[in-house]
Structures are given as C-alpha cells and as structure tokens.
Write an enzyme that holds these catalytic residues in place. Structure first.
Site, PDB file in Angstrom:
ATOM      1  N   GLN A   1      -6.508  -3.092  -0.156  1.00 53.73           N
ATOM      2  CA  GLN A   1      -5.639  -3.992  -0.907  1.00 53.73           C
ATOM      3  C   GLN A   1      -5.331  -5.286  -0.155  1.00 53.73           C
ATOM      4  OE1 GLN A   1      -2.855  -0.510  -1.598  1.00 53.73           O
ATOM      5  NE2 GLN A   1      -2.648  -1.552  -3.553  1.00 53.73           N
TER       6      GLN A   1
ATOM      7  N   ARG B   1       3.230  -0.268   8.553  1.00 52.44           N
ATOM      8  CA  ARG B   1       2.307   0.773   8.096  1.00 52.44           C
ATOM      9  C   ARG B   1       1.088   0.105   7.486  1.00 52.44           C
ATOM     10  NH1 ARG B   1       2.054   4.154   2.867  1.00 52.44           N
ATOM     11  NH2 ARG B   1       0.309   5.475   3.450  1.00 52.44           N
TER      12      ARG B   1
ATOM     13  N   HIS C   1      -6.644   5.393   3.019  1.00 53.80           N
ATOM     14  CA  HIS C   1      -5.781   5.028   1.896  1.00 53.80           C
ATOM     15  C   HIS C   1      -6.707   4.777   0.694  1.00 53.80           C
ATOM     16  CE1 HIS C   1      -1.755   3.060   0.737  1.00 53.80           C
ATOM     17  NE2 HIS C   1      -2.510   2.921  -0.346  1.00 53.80           N
TER      18      HIS C   1
ATOM     19  N   ASN D   1      -3.361   8.908   2.516  1.00 61.90           N
ATOM     20  CA  ASN D   1      -2.353   8.368   1.622  1.00 61.90           C
ATOM     21  C   ASN D   1      -2.527   8.982   0.236  1.00 61.90           C
ATOM     22  OD1 ASN D   1      -0.295   6.241   0.813  1.00 61.90           O
ATOM     23  ND2 ASN D   1      -1.905   5.880  -0.688  1.00 61.90           N
ATOM     24  N   GLU D   2      -1.472   9.600  -0.258  1.00 53.88           N
ATOM     25  CA  GLU D   2      -1.419  10.078  -1.648  1.00 53.88           C
ATOM     26  C   GLU D   2      -2.689  10.773  -2.116  1.00 53.88           C
ATOM     27  OE1 GLU D   2      -0.286   6.917  -4.264  1.00 53.88           O
ATOM     28  OE2 GLU D   2       1.735   6.815  -3.451  1.00 53.88           O
TER      29      GLU D   2
ATOM     30  N   ASN E   1       5.999   8.700  -0.530  1.00 59.35           N
ATOM     31  CA  ASN E   1       5.922   7.451  -1.294  1.00 59.35           C
ATOM     32  C   ASN E   1       6.695   7.678  -2.579  1.00 59.35           C
ATOM     33  OD1 ASN E   1       4.223   6.444   0.629  1.00 59.35           O
ATOM     34  ND2 ASN E   1       2.414   6.292  -0.682  1.00 59.35           N
TER      35      ASN E   1
ATOM     36  N   TYR F   1       8.718   5.982  -5.844  1.00 62.73           N
ATOM     37  CA  TYR F   1       9.015   4.797  -6.655  1.00 62.73           C
ATOM     38  C   TYR F   1       9.813   5.131  -7.911  1.00 62.73           C
ATOM     39  CZ  TYR F   1       5.206   2.346  -4.164  1.00 62.73           C
ATOM     40  OH  TYR F   1       4.403   1.766  -3.215  1.00 62.73           O
TER      41      TYR F   1
ATOM     42  N   GLU G   1       6.542   4.499   1.416  1.00 66.15           N
ATOM     43  CA  GLU G   1       6.437   3.412   0.428  1.00 66.15           C
ATOM     44  C   GLU G   1       7.593   3.491  -0.547  1.00 66.15           C
ATOM     45  OE1 GLU G   1       2.754   3.011  -1.791  1.00 66.15           O
ATOM     46  OE2 GLU G   1       1.565   3.482  -0.009  1.00 66.15           O
TER      47      GLU G   1
ATOM     48  N   TRP H   1       7.003  -1.210   0.149  1.00 66.55           N
ATOM     49  CA  TRP H   1       5.722  -1.637  -0.394  1.00 66.55           C
ATOM     50  C   TRP H   1       6.000  -2.874  -1.206  1.00 66.55           C
ATOM     51  CZ3 TRP H   1       0.792  -0.225   0.551  1.00 66.55           C
ATOM     52  CH2 TRP H   1      -0.175  -0.866  -0.236  1.00 66.55           C
TER      53      TRP H   1
ATOM     54  N   GLU I   1      -3.661  -4.700  -6.649  1.00 63.25           N
ATOM     55  CA  GLU I   1      -2.999  -3.485  -7.119  1.00 63.25           C
ATOM     56  C   GLU I   1      -3.992  -2.600  -7.897  1.00 63.25           C
ATOM     57  OE1 GLU I   1      -0.452  -1.813  -6.391  1.00 63.25           O
ATOM     58  OE2 GLU I   1      -0.161  -0.567  -8.151  1.00 63.25           O
ATOM     59  N   TRP I   2      -5.025  -2.144  -7.215  1.00 60.89           N
ATOM     60  CA  TRP I   2      -5.994  -1.190  -7.777  1.00 60.89           C
ATOM     61  C   TRP I   2      -6.485  -1.631  -9.158  1.00 60.89           C
ATOM     62  CZ3 TRP I   2      -7.454   0.797  -3.509  1.00 60.89           C
ATOM     63  CH2 TRP I   2      -6.531   1.109  -2.517  1.00 60.89           C
TER      64      TRP I   2
ATOM     65  N   PHE J   1       3.854  -6.894  -5.773  1.00 58.27           N
ATOM     66  CA  PHE J   1       4.815  -6.011  -5.106  1.00 58.27           C
ATOM     67  C   PHE J   1       5.398  -6.645  -3.838  1.00 58.27           C
ATOM     68  CE2 PHE J   1       3.216  -2.391  -7.588  1.00 58.27           C
ATOM     69  CZ  PHE J   1       4.287  -1.506  -7.596  1.00 58.27           C
TER      70      PHE J   1
END
Ligand code: GAL
Length: 524
Positions: free
Chosen positions: A51, A108, A153, A198-199, A340, A342, A415, A464, A471-472, A480
């Site tokens: 990213q 991070r 990630h 990550n995730e 993470n 949100y 995040e 984040w 953003e993907w 963000f």
C-alpha cells in the site's frame, strides 16, 4: 484534579479546530491527567509494503500476487494499482520526519517478501531489498522510533502461487519458514517486535471465499470466480497459514529470540459482534460469528485446537493439525496478539431462523448473519465504507473479549482508523480539516483506555494510517491518512488529525512524566 480522558481530548480537538497559526494548548508541566497508558506504551502509525512502497520493479524486486492481480482489468474500483503507491520506497526519510513531528515512538510497517526473496526460496536473497529495509530501520531507530515489523501483509511472491498454488499447499510452510529466518537474521538485531501475518482471516476469506483478493478463488453464491471452492479451500489455506506461523515462531524461538530479545505475534482483524437481540439464539450466533472469524486462527495458535463451534459444525471438514505441531509449535505459539479493530457488526442466528443467503449465513460461516445494519437499525454511524460503522464501545468490548478468552496475553492495537473519500472538487477545508477522523480516533482511544483501566494488558496503539495510500480493491478512492497525499505530486500534508494525535501523545507523555523527545516541538 483528574480530568476524564475524553474531556481532555475534546479540549484538544476544539483548540485545533479553531487554530490556523500555532497552538500551545499542551502545557507539558501543567498537565494533570493521569494516563491509563503505561510509560512505555507504544503510540505509532501503521502502513504496509504494497500500500505504501511503490517501486514495484525497482532494484531487483520480484512480482508479488498483488502486482499481478491489480494489473488485471476490473480488479480494483478505480483501475489503479500499487506500482507507485505513495513511493515510500524513495520517500521514507521524509515520512520518518513526519512521524518524528507527531512524536510517535513506534512505526508498524511490513516487509515485501518479493523484495527480499523475489523467487521465494527458489532464488537468491535480493541484497538491494535488504539494504532498503536496513536504511528504513536505521532511520527509525536513530530517531527513537521502535520498528514494529510485519513479515507478510497480504503480499507474497507470485512465484509461490505459480509453483504450487501458495496457501493451498503445505509447501508454503517451508517457504515462509525460510523467509522468516532471513528476516530475523538481517534485521533482528534492531527489530524487537515481529508479526508473522497481518489479518490472515481477511486474506483467506477474500482470497478463497469471496474471491475479491488474490488468488481470486471462490465458487457458487460466494462470488464470481473462474476457479475455487468457497466451502472447502478457505479451511485448507488457513491450516497451511497457521502451520506457517508456527514454523516461523519456532525458528525465532529456537534460533534467535534468546540473543535478539524480541517478541513475536500475529495480527487479526477483530470485529466486535453484537447480538442483534437479547435472545439466546442471537447471543450464541454472535459467539459463533467470532469463532468462525477471529478465533478460527487464534484458538489453534494459543490453545492448540479449533474453536468448539467450528469443530461441532464442520467436524472432519476441518484439516487437522499433527499432534507434533500441536504439542511443539502451536500451544502458546505467540508472545502477543495484534488487534486490528475498526468496526462492530450485528449478528442474527440462522439455525433457528431463516436467513437470506449472504454474509455469514452458510454452514461454513457458522450460520450467523452479520451486518452493520439490521431491520433499519445501524450499529453505529455509517461511513463511506460499507463495512465500517462508528461504534467506539466496540473497542472496549473486543479487547475485553480477547483478554478473557486468552488469559490476558499482551495485546497491541495494531490498526484503528477512519476511511473517508473526497468529493470531486474538495475545498482546502474538506481536505485538511478531518474533524470526523479526530472524533473517531478520540472515541476509540477513550474506549481503549477504559478497557485498560479494567485490567486489559494492552501495550500499544497504531493509527491506520500515517498517509493516505492504496486501499486494496478500492484503489485510491478511500483515504485513511493522518496526512493527505496529493496523488499527482505525491506531496504529503498534515491533516488536523496529525496535530491532534501529536498532542494526544504529548498529553500522555506529560502525565506519565516522560520527557518529550526531539520531535516534541509545540509549533504547528
Ligand atoms: C485493514 C488492512 C489494512 C488497511 C485497513 C483499512 O484491514 O490490514 O491494510 O487497508 O484495513 O481498510
């Protein structure tokens, strides 16, 4: 007198919303708030290689799965990719300056596997990749900013996909073990916080159930893919990933940890699942939702087995772990949990009530229908992202849930942040005065403070993100950043939220009696 944290935050936000020139509201000596955050609490910002870095073919980097995916038409909403991203690869020094100004004591970021091993374990270590990360790590350490490093990630060398279908094959455990070993060897003298993945829950669900991320595999009603099996492959891929995590932890524990003295963990996406009603059916459904989302990964790693609800519903369809792995590698296979967080979601039972096909209602998702809005009620203020509803209370609830389930293993909030978009003709005020982000962050931090006061062992918090970034699948349409990025010139500009975070950290340091570091100037 002790001011409640949110009052102090409000005072700071208010001041920032009316100033243009300078603001000296944070009087370090006079501060009277007692901070719930420990003296050595890490306050940071987060990013990821794909990213942020760009430089997708520079200095010997190999192609990764995201390079290949985003180059296919129709994969991202605005047709963009991370070829340039925010060019962190070339601008990292400027970005470290931005961090220093805010006063963070940790950053991070993730390493690009294909920059370090362009062909996985089938090729050589790319020296230029090692050099780049050494420069970044040194720049951070020299300013007193602790590197908090994620090995993966979402991005993996495309070579591993082409050779053996990556996470679908147990071969990937060997590749990941090898890669982790290389990273510990070259960077472990200065990196004291390692994250394996990550995730993985998001990567596996989007990659193998809905097919929205590479390798874009899915079947039936779950998505529109040319290959895959949404009801089977996510569990195979997850089992290989969990074993890969265990392999990397094993290398760290047996070869490096004693001398290097760091910690190793994993980061999960953590949603607070709120039962839609008080019925015991909905309460059980919310538990199942959590088990099929986060505990799916954390239970095997920490407790050595899948969650009971998954065992009960999926039985033999869950790939087993070997007795050797459970006994030697999985149980207590981490030093901390990265969270993470949100958003929160409502959950409705789909065993006793009929549910429409959709998010969560199938057997392989635990018969739990999940949505931010149900029967016209929204769990929190909706945002421009359909998955993100502002529900600050969820932070305290999810942290407390993890604390109770996993015996208060140390946690880091790796995040947390708010995504916004810009209308076509934004004013300067629209771009920089992100009061909505300030309100979001202060609400979530307040809720986190409450969890800590009640005993949760949380040791760090990362916003984040430092900058707007790729953003993907939403490309550059969602922002963000604490800093705005102009995607034509790539120039970075502080938003209100960057000033607010700077003062939030200063306030904490003052109440903890920590002397401000070199980044602590009061000018705007
Ligand atoms: C997380 C992800 C980040 C970032 C963020 C905002 O799930 O780890 O890479 O994209 O969401 O959507």
């Amino acid at each position: 007198m002790e001011l409640p944290l949110h009052h102090a935050i409000f005072a700071m936000s208010f001041c920032f919303s009316i100033i243009i020139g300078s603001c000296d509201i944070v009087s370090v000596k006079e501060n009277s708030i007692s901070s719930p955050f420990s003296d050595n609490f890490l306050f940071g910002t987060a990013s990821s290689s794909y990213q942020f870095e760009g430089a997708y073919l520079t200095d010997g980097k190999g192609l990764n799965n995201w390079d290949v995916f985003t180059h296919k038409p129709g994969t991202t909403m605005d047709g963009t990719n991370g070829d340039i991203a925010v060019d962190h690869y070339h601008r990292y020094e400027e970005d470290v300056d931005l961090m220093e100004f805010i006063g963070v004591n940790s950053y991070r970021f993730s390493l690009s596997w294909a920059r370090i091993l362009p062909k996985g374990r089938y090729g050589k270590v790319n020296k230029a990749g090692i050099d780049y990360y050494n420069l970044l790590i040194d720049a951070l350490v020299n300013r007193g900013i602790e590197p908090f490093v994620t090995l993966t990630h979402y991005d993996i060398p495309q070579e591993l996909e082409d050779r053996y279908e990556s996470w679908l094959s147990p071969e990937i455990q060997e590749d990941f073990r090898y890669y982790a070993d290389v990273c510990f060897k070259y960077f472990g003298d200065r990196v004291k916080y390692w994250v394996t993945f990550n995730e993985p829950n998001v990567a596996i669900i989007r990659g193998y159930r809905t097919g929205l991320h590479p390798p874009a595999r899915c079947s039936g009603l779950f998505g529109n893919c040319s290959k895959g099996d949404s009801e089977r492959e996510p569990f195979i891929a997850a089992a290989n990933l969990i074993s890969s995590h265990a392999a990397a932890v094993d290398v760290y524990r047996t070869k490096y940890q004693k001398n290097q003295g760091g910690k190793i963990g994993i980061v999960l996406n953590a949603i607070w699942f709120e039962p839609f009603s008080n019925s015991s059916e909905d309460k059980l459904a919310a538990e199942r939702a959590q088990s099929f989302y986060m505990n799916w990964f954390l239970d095997p790693i920490i407790l050595g087995r899948y969650p009971a609800e998954m065992e009960e519903i999926l039985g033999p369809d869950l790939p087993p772990f070997s007795r050797y792995d459970v006994e030697n590698k999985l149980k207590r296979g981490l030093d901390f949990i990265g969270v993470n967080h949100y958003t929160s979601m409502f959950v409705k039972d789909c065993i006793f009530s009929a549910c429409e096909a959709g998010l969560g209602s199938s057997r392989t998702e635990g018969f739990a229908f999940i949505s931010g809005q149900m029967d016209g009620v929204s769990i929190g203020e909706p945002t421009v992202l359909d998955w993100l509803h502002v529900h600050p209370q969820g932070m305290e609830k999810i942290v407390t849930y993890i604390k109770d389930r996993y015996n208060n293993i140390p946690m880091f909030i790796t995040e947390n942040g708010l995504g916004t978009n810009e209308n076509s003709f934004p004013t300067t005020e629209d771009i920089f005065n992100d009061a909505d982000r300030v309100e979001y962050l202060s609400g979530y931090l307040d809720s986190l403070a409450s969890a800590i006061r009640k005993g949760a062992d949380v040791r760090g918090y990362f916003v984040w993100s430092l900058l707007d970034n790729f953003e993907w699948i939403q490309g550059y349409t969602i922002r963000f950043g604490l800093h705005h990025v102009d995607y034509t010139t790539l120039s970075r500009t502080r938003r209100l939220s960057a000033f607010w975070y700077k003062n939030f950290i200063a306030q904490h340091k003052a109440s903890a009696g920590i002397r401000p570091g070199p980044g602590y100037t009061q000018e705007r």
